[in-house]
Design an enzyme around this catalytic site. Structure first.
Site, PDB file in Angstrom:
ATOM      1  N   HIS A 190     -38.272  42.383 -28.910  1.00 25.68           N
ATOM      2  CA  HIS A 190     -37.405  42.935 -27.898  1.00 25.68           C
ATOM      3  C   HIS A 190     -36.102  43.409 -28.719  1.00 25.68           C
ATOM      4  O   HIS A 190     -35.108  42.487 -28.656  1.00 25.68           O
ATOM      5  CB  HIS A 190     -37.181  41.994 -26.847  1.00 25.68           C
ATOM      6  CG  HIS A 190     -35.931  42.631 -25.685  1.00 25.68           C
ATOM      7  ND1 HIS A 190     -36.156  43.510 -25.025  1.00 25.68           N
ATOM      8  CD2 HIS A 190     -34.867  42.105 -25.713  1.00 25.68           C
ATOM      9  CE1 HIS A 190     -34.891  43.693 -24.104  1.00 25.68           C
ATOM     10  NE2 HIS A 190     -34.092  42.992 -24.743  1.00 25.68           N
ATOM     11  N   ASP A 242     -38.450  46.277 -20.904  1.00 25.70           N
ATOM     12  CA  ASP A 242     -38.797  47.341 -21.637  1.00 25.70           C
ATOM     13  C   ASP A 242     -39.984  48.229 -20.939  1.00 25.70           C
ATOM     14  O   ASP A 242     -40.194  49.334 -21.014  1.00 25.70           O
ATOM     15  CB  ASP A 242     -39.070  46.855 -22.882  1.00 25.70           C
ATOM     16  CG  ASP A 242     -38.004  46.030 -23.591  1.00 25.70           C
ATOM     17  OD1 ASP A 242     -36.887  46.520 -23.627  1.00 25.70           O
ATOM     18  OD2 ASP A 242     -38.310  44.848 -23.885  1.00 25.70           O
TER      19      ASP A 242
HETATM   20  C1  LMR Z   1     -31.428  44.571 -22.516  1.00 24.14           C
HETATM   21  O1  LMR Z   1     -32.623  44.848 -23.012  1.00 24.14           O
HETATM   22  O2  LMR Z   1     -31.001  45.094 -21.731  1.00 24.14           O
HETATM   23  C2  LMR Z   1     -30.704  43.443 -23.001  1.00 24.14           C
HETATM   24  O3  LMR Z   1     -31.571  42.612 -23.693  1.00 24.14           O
HETATM   25  C3  LMR Z   1     -29.648  43.631 -23.994  1.00 24.14           C
HETATM   26  C4  LMR Z   1     -29.073  42.670 -24.533  1.00 24.14           C
HETATM   27  O4  LMR Z   1     -28.827  42.568 -25.838  1.00 24.14           O
HETATM   28  O5  LMR Z   1     -28.188  41.965 -23.856  1.00 24.14           O
END
Ligand code: LMR
Length: 449
Positions: free
Chosen positions: A289, A261
Site C-alpha cells: 500500500h 486501493d
Molecule cells: C490512503 O491511501 O488514502 C492513505 O493510506 C494515505 C495515507 O498515507 O494516510
C-alpha cells in the site's frame, strides 16, 4: 440503582443515560466497583454486568510510550483495565423468550485508533449490523491513547445515543493487553503520522514499535483465531511486524488493507469505460500500500470482458490509471488536508464482509496477506496484496488462475523489492537480526507525495 443488578426479571432495554449523567454515574459506581461487580463477561443469555464508566484519572498506562514488553505477563494493576462504558455497563436480565431467537453468539471486535476519523465512520457501520448482519450482536473494544481518552469517551457516548440493538457492549481502554482480551477481530487503525523532518525509516521504526506491542498483546490475550486487519501505515510492514510478534496466531490471519486501493481502481476503470462500477470485477491490487502498488488491469473485467478489450487506450491503463491509483491517497490529502477517512472505513467494512460472506462465483478481492506458499513466485515472508477468495468463514484462499505479462511482472517485482527493503529496515522488530535501511528513494506511502 445502576450499581446493583436490576432485579426485575424482565428484559429492560436498559436505561439510556444523558451524557451529563454519565460522570456522576461513573463516580458513584467507582466507589462500589471492586466490591460489587464481576468482570465484563457474558454468555448468550447471561446477565450482563460490569463495572464503571471510564475515569481518565484511573488510567495510568501511556500508550504513546509503547515498548515491547519483556514478557507477555501483564501487570494486574486494576487501573489499567479496559472499562465498559456508560449504558453498556448496566446489568440487566434477559428473559430467554424475549431475546431475539435467531441471534448469534456475540462477536468481540477490538479497534485501535478508536478515537480517530476512520474509526468514527467505521464503528457506526459495525454497530448498525452492516458487516455481520442483522442477527449478529457485537461487542466493541476500543483502544485509544492517554491523550485521546476523553475523545474516546465522546465516541462511546455517541454509540450509546445511537441505540443500536446489536451493540451489546462497549469498553474503552489504553492497554492493548486489556482491550484485546478475547478479540475475534482486531482492526488496527491507530498509527502515528510522519512528523516534520522524519525519515521514512524513522516512521517505520516508530509505528513498528506500536505493532510489536500490539502483536504481543494479541498473542497473549486475543482469540486464537483472531482476524487482524492492519490499516495504520505503512500497513504491510506493520502487519508483518505484528504477525512476527504473535507466533501463536496463524500468520494467515493477518491482513493489511488494500481494499481501498481496489475500490479506487474499480471506480476509475468504470469512469473510463462509462459503466457503473458494479460492472467492474476481478480487480487485484498487488504489493505494497504505497506508490509501488500495482492495480492489475490484465486480469480485471468489465461486464465480464477483459478490461483491455473494453478500454482500448492501453497507454492510459499503463500510465495514467496506474499512477492515479498509486497516488490517489496523496492527492486526497492535498485536497482535504487530511487522510481519507470515510472511504477507508467503507473499505475496511468491505474487507471484513469479503471474509464473512462467500466470494461471488468467479470473482475475488484484494488483501495484503502473508506470502508463504503463494502460487505466484512472490518472495516468502512478506505481507503482500494478492487476489483472495473466501467461503465466508473468515478464512481465504489465494486465487490460482491468474495471468501475468512482462508489464505486470516488472511492476510486481518493484513493489516486492520495496517490501523486502522495508522488512530489512525493521529486522530489529521482527526478531530477524539487525536492521539495515536501504529503502528505495522513489517510493512513498500514498500520503507522502
Ligand atoms: C490512503 O491511501 O488514502 C492513505 O493510506 C494515505 C495515507 O498515507 O494516510
Amino acid at each position: 440503582m445502576a450499581a446493583a443488578e436490576l432485579s426485575k426479571p424482565s428484559y429492560t432495554k436498559t436505561r439510556l443515560f444523558q451524557s451529563s449523567q454519565l460522570s456522576s454515574l461513573s463516580t458513584h459506581l467507582h466507589s462500589h466497583r471492586r466490591l460489587t461487580f464481576r468482570p465484563l463477561h457474558h454468555t448468550r443469555n447471561s446477565r450482563i454486568c460490569c463495572s464503571v464508566a471510564p475515569n481518565s484519572s484511573l488510567i495510568t498506562r501511556n500508550f504513546s510510550q509503547v515498548q515491547a514488553p519483556a514478557a507477555p505477563e501483564k501487570t494486574q494493576d486494576p487501573k489499567s483495565k479496559a472499562e465498559c462504558f456508560g449504558v453498556f455497563c448496566l446489568t440487566y436480565d434477559l428473559i430467554a423468550e424475549e431475546e431475539t431467537k435467531s441471534w448469534k453468539k456475540l462477536i468481540n471486535i477490538a479497534v485501535s485508533g478508536a478515537a480517530g476519523m476512520i474509526s468514527n465512520h467505521l464503528l457506526f457501520k459495525l454497530a448498525s449490523g452492516e458487516v455481520f448482519g442483522p442477527d449478529q450482536p457485537i461487542a466493541l473494544k476500543l483502544l485509544g491513547s492517554e491523550r485521546s481518552l476523553q475523545a474516546l469517551e465522546g465516541v462511546a457516548m455517541e454509540l450509546e445515543d445511537s441505540l443500536f440493538p446489536l451493540l451489546r457492549e462497549v469498553s474503552i481502554g489504553i492497554d492493548p493487553y486489556e482491550v484485546f482480551q478475547d478479540a475475534e477481530w482486531a482492526l488496527l487503525i491507530g498509527a502515528k503520522p510522519r512528523g516534520p523532518g522524519m525519515e521514512r525509516a524513522g516512521l517505520l521504526d516508530l509505528n513498528g514499535q506500536i505493532f510489536v506491542e500490539q502483536g504481543k498483546a494479541l498473542n497473549a490475550v486475543a482469540s486464537r483465531n483472531v482476524k487482524v486487519i492492519v490499516v495504520g501505515n505503512p500497513c504491510n510492514t506493520n502487519a508483518l511486524i505484528c504477525l512476527k510478534n504473535a507466533p501463536n496466531i496463524p500468520a494467515k490471519n493477518f491482513h493489511a488493507l488494500t481494499r481501498l486501493d481496489e475500490n479506487r481502481a474499480k471506480c476509475q476503470l468504470a469512469l473510463k469505460a462509462g459503466v457503473f462500477y458494479d460492472k467492474v470485477s476481478n480487480v487485484t491490487i498487488w504489493g505494497n500500500h504505497s506508490t509501488t502498488q500495482v492495480p492489475d488491469f490484465l486480469n480485471a473485467t468489465i461486464n465480464g470482458l477483459p478490461v483491455k478489450e473494453v478500454i482500448k487506450d492501453h497507454k492510459w491503463l499503463e500510465e495514467e490509471f496506474t499512477e492515479s491509483i498509486q497516488k490517489r491517497g496523496g492527492v486526497l490529502i492535498k485536497k482535504w488536508g487530511r487522510s481519507s477517512a470515510a472511504s477507508t472505513a467503507v473499505s475496511i467494512a468491505d474487507a471484513m464482509k469479503s471474509l464473512v460472506t462467500p466470494t461471488p462465483e468467479g470473482d475475488w478481492f484484494s488483501s495484503a496477506v502473508y506470502t508463504n506458499g503463494n502460487p505466484y513466485g512472490i518472495a516468502e515472508d512478506l505481507v503482500f496484496s494478492m487476489p483472495c477468495r473466501s467461503k465466508g468463514d473468515g478464512d481465504y484462499e489465494l486465487v490460482k488462475d491468474i495471468q501475468f505479462d512482462d508489464y505486470l511482472r516488472k511492476r510486481i517485482a518493484k513493489s516486492e523489492a520495496e517490501l523486502q527493503a522495508e522488512k530489512r529496515c525493521v529486522a530489529h522488530l521482527t526478531g530477524q537480526g539487525i536492521a539495515v535501511c536501504d529503502l528505495p528513494e522513489d517510493t512513498m506511502l500514498p500520503g507522502e507525495m
